[in-house]
Scaffold this motif. Structure first.
Motif, PDB file in Angstrom:
ATOM      1  N   LYS A 106      52.644 -36.473  26.865  1.00 40.24           N
ATOM      2  CA  LYS A 106      53.408 -36.894  27.956  1.00 40.24           C
ATOM      3  C   LYS A 106      54.154 -37.942  28.077  1.00 40.24           C
ATOM      4  O   LYS A 106      55.208 -38.150  28.681  1.00 40.24           O
ATOM      5  N   ASP A 228      52.550 -40.193  39.856  1.00 44.29           N
ATOM      6  CA  ASP A 228      52.743 -39.324  38.687  1.00 44.29           C
ATOM      7  C   ASP A 228      53.966 -38.451  38.759  1.00 44.29           C
ATOM      8  O   ASP A 228      53.890 -37.187  38.678  1.00 44.29           O
ATOM      9  N   ALA A 241      54.324 -33.956  38.312  1.00 46.49           N
ATOM     10  CA  ALA A 241      53.619 -33.735  37.191  1.00 46.49           C
ATOM     11  C   ALA A 241      52.651 -32.537  37.284  1.00 46.49           C
ATOM     12  O   ALA A 241      51.755 -32.586  38.441  1.00 46.49           O
ATOM     13  N   ASP A 242      53.040 -31.350  36.555  1.00 53.51           N
ATOM     14  CA  ASP A 242      51.759 -30.306  36.730  1.00 53.51           C
ATOM     15  C   ASP A 242      51.010 -30.386  35.266  1.00 53.51           C
ATOM     16  O   ASP A 242      51.749 -29.839  34.242  1.00 53.51           O
ATOM     17  N   ASN A 243      49.810 -31.112  35.202  1.00 50.76           N
ATOM     18  CA  ASN A 243      49.143 -31.115  34.142  1.00 50.76           C
ATOM     19  C   ASN A 243      48.596 -29.877  33.497  1.00 50.76           C
ATOM     20  O   ASN A 243      48.096 -29.948  32.464  1.00 50.76           O
ATOM     21  N   GLU A 244      48.517 -28.854  34.143  1.00 49.29           N
ATOM     22  CA  GLU A 244      48.008 -27.762  33.832  1.00 49.29           C
ATOM     23  C   GLU A 244      48.976 -26.916  32.857  1.00 49.29           C
ATOM     24  O   GLU A 244      48.693 -26.127  31.863  1.00 49.29           O
ATOM     25  N   GLY A 246      51.954 -28.606  31.594  1.00 53.41           N
ATOM     26  CA  GLY A 246      52.574 -29.513  30.906  1.00 53.41           C
ATOM     27  C   GLY A 246      54.178 -29.422  31.373  1.00 53.41           C
ATOM     28  O   GLY A 246      54.857 -29.764  30.336  1.00 53.41           O
ATOM     29  N   VAL A 262      50.226 -29.248  26.160  1.00 48.27           N
ATOM     30  CA  VAL A 262      48.703 -29.137  26.708  1.00 48.27           C
ATOM     31  C   VAL A 262      47.920 -27.635  26.439  1.00 48.27           C
ATOM     32  O   VAL A 262      48.586 -26.675  25.996  1.00 48.27           O
TER      33      VAL A 262
END
Length: 515
Positions: A106, A228, A241-244, A246, A262
């Motif tokens: 990231k 974020d 940001a969409d951490n699921e 990436g 991710v």
């Protein structure tokens, strides 16, 4: 006599000790050589694994006991390195989104996005650009200052001045100690990697690549850790940001240029099963894949067995000449022969159409292309079947064949009830291995048809196997998706393993019947 034997044993022991010390010294030197890039990359798990392997080798070979381990350790380590580890890495990759646009972590993705917004600043340096890799494999911008001619190496850590770099007449670096410079062809093929590289020159400034040159500038894009999110002050665009997945996404779902790697769980596997745009082509490829592998084995076995039975006659004259002639296709390099066959099927000047007076567009139709690859693969594969069938025929128990003749079983009946079952008991493991090989016969498809024919807008070819489909997903399309390609590879492994297990069970049942 006893003294002579003692001296011989002592000298042999001394020679063995010298060899052992030399080999272990070489292992230690290689370990140090391999450890340096691991330390530079801060790959501590890799360094710990290397240290464990070296410790095991020294422990086993520096003692007189554990004789069996001295023979087992090399093979075991090679098995782990070249079989188990690649399989584990492939499975791990299949549960990720790793691919173009999702190669980095990231923080690196944020740096790369910020670098895309770099605009020239007053007084900023301009550079002639070359691209290469360091000894540790790190992507590096090789820069020549257009003002004073100084040379620099640009990485994610910043700029480092180069000494003894070789510069051509245009001002670009062609060689530098410790770096491998890309050719223009490599530069064109690997633009996706280059786009993700961010080279900072200060807290707010960085290097921007523009064609075959680069400049120093300041970015209009900034990252806010509180929300974020990334904001472009030039047009007001905000990516969250969409951490699921990436990715950095706008409110309407538009992704930023670079994402990060991710874990996505079983999404790739579910995509194959639930997505109709993937499930339909996948099932079609799988069906053809099984047909191609089974057809290749069936045709090569039938022709190979027929020629073996025809030449398995002790009183036949010229047998050695015929046998030598039969194995010529097997002796030729398959890579070259596949390219020759590809030209033989050319519609306009190919030998096949000329010889038989045909006008078949072998590459244009799905069925003609499938027939083409089966014909060529059969020609390449039947000499192997001829050899193993000939050997198996000569090893058949003569008493069983004589008993069958006494009972009146001759000709087709003897072959069907005696010869073929006995042959299958011996040859089924080889037929299964041949099936597994042809199931993953990448060369036959890629060199003969290249997966063609393709319909408009379709990325799946009429002759694609699962292995060529996976290759195209990973390397052959405009954007690589290693995660999905790894998923296809895992499916291939499971399919081949399942079919092989079923066939081996069938073989055991055969052995029980005819034993």
């Amino acid at each position: 006599m006893l003294d002579q034997r003692s001296r011989t044993a002592g000298s042999a022991t001394a020679a063995g000790l010298i060899i052992k010390i030399a080999v272990l010294a070489l292992v230690a030197a290689l370990a140090v050589w391999a450890a340096l890039p691991l330390i530079n990359a801060e790959a501590w798990w890799g360094l710990a694994l290397e240290a464990a392997v070296v410790a095991i080798l020294f422990y086993v070979y520096l003692q007189r006991r554990a004789i069996q381990l001295k023979y087992l350790i090399p093979g075991t380590l090679l098995l782990l390195a070249f079989q188990i580890l690649p399989v584990a890495l492939t499975i791990g990759t299949s549960f990720s989104n790793y691919g173009d646009g999702h190669r980095v972590d990231k923080d690196q993705a944020i740096e790369a996005i910020i670098a895309t917004g770099v605009e020239p600043t007053t007084g900023g340096a301009n550079y002639f650009l070359a691209v290469g890799e360091s000894a540790s494999g790190e992507l590096t911008l090789l820069l020549t200052d257009q003002t004073n001619g100084s040379t620099w190496a640009g990485t994610e850590a910043g700029l480092t001045e180069l000494a003894d770099a070789t510069v051509d007449a245009s001002g670009r670096i062609t060689a530098a100690p410790g770096y491998t410079v890309w050719t223009l062809a490599e530069l064109g093929e690997r633009q996706a990697e280059l786009a993700e590289l961010a080279v900072p020159t200060g807290s707010e400034t960085g290097i921007k690549v523009q064609g075959l040159s680069a400049f120093e500038g300041v970015s209009t894009i900034s990252y806010n850790e509180t929300c974020d999110c990334i904001t472009d002050s030039a047009d007001g665009t905000i990516w969250y940001a969409d951490n699921e997945t990436g990715s950095f996404l706008t409110e309407d779902g538009k992704a930023a240029l670079v994402g990060w790697r991710v874990g996505i769980g079983a999404d790739n596997y579910l995509k194959v099963i639930t997505d109709p745009d993937i499930r339909g082509p996948f099932l079609g490829i799988f069906t053809w894949n099984v047909a191609f592998a089974a057809g290749s084995v069936l045709f090569t076995f039938a022709i190979g067995l027929g020629t073996a039975m025809a030449l398995n006659k002790p009183d036949m004259r010229g047998t050695k000449f015929y046998r030598t002639f039969m194995i010529l296709p097997y002796a030729m390099p398959s890579f070259a022969m596949l390219l020759v066959w590809a030209q033989m099927f050319n519609r306009d000047f190919g030998l096949i159409n000329e010889l038989f007076g045909l006008d078949v567009n072998w590459y244009g139709g799905t069925w003609s292309a499938k027939a083409m690859v089966l014909i060529a693969n059969t020609w390449l594969g039947w000499p192997y079947m001829f050899l193993i069938c000939l050997g198996a025929l000569q090893a058949l128990p003569s008493d069983s064949l004589e008993a069958a003749k006494i009972d009146g079983a001759t000709g087709v009946t003897a072959f069907r009830k005696i010869t073929l079952p006995l042959l299958l008991i011996a040859l089924t493991p080889l037929l299964i291995s041949s099936f597994a090989f042809n199931f993953n016969n990448f060369n036959a498809i890629e060199l003969l048809s290249g997966g063609h024919p393709f319909t408009a807008g379709d990325s799946v070819g009429g002759t694609d196997l699962l292995i060529t489909y996976a290759f195209r997903q990973a390397f052959g399309s405009s954007s690589a998706d290693y995660g999905f390609a790894s998923t296809i590879s895992v499916f291939i492994f499971l399919i081949v393993a399942t079919i092989s297990a079923v066939m081996f069970r069938f073989t055991r049942n055969q052995e029980d019947v005819y034993s």
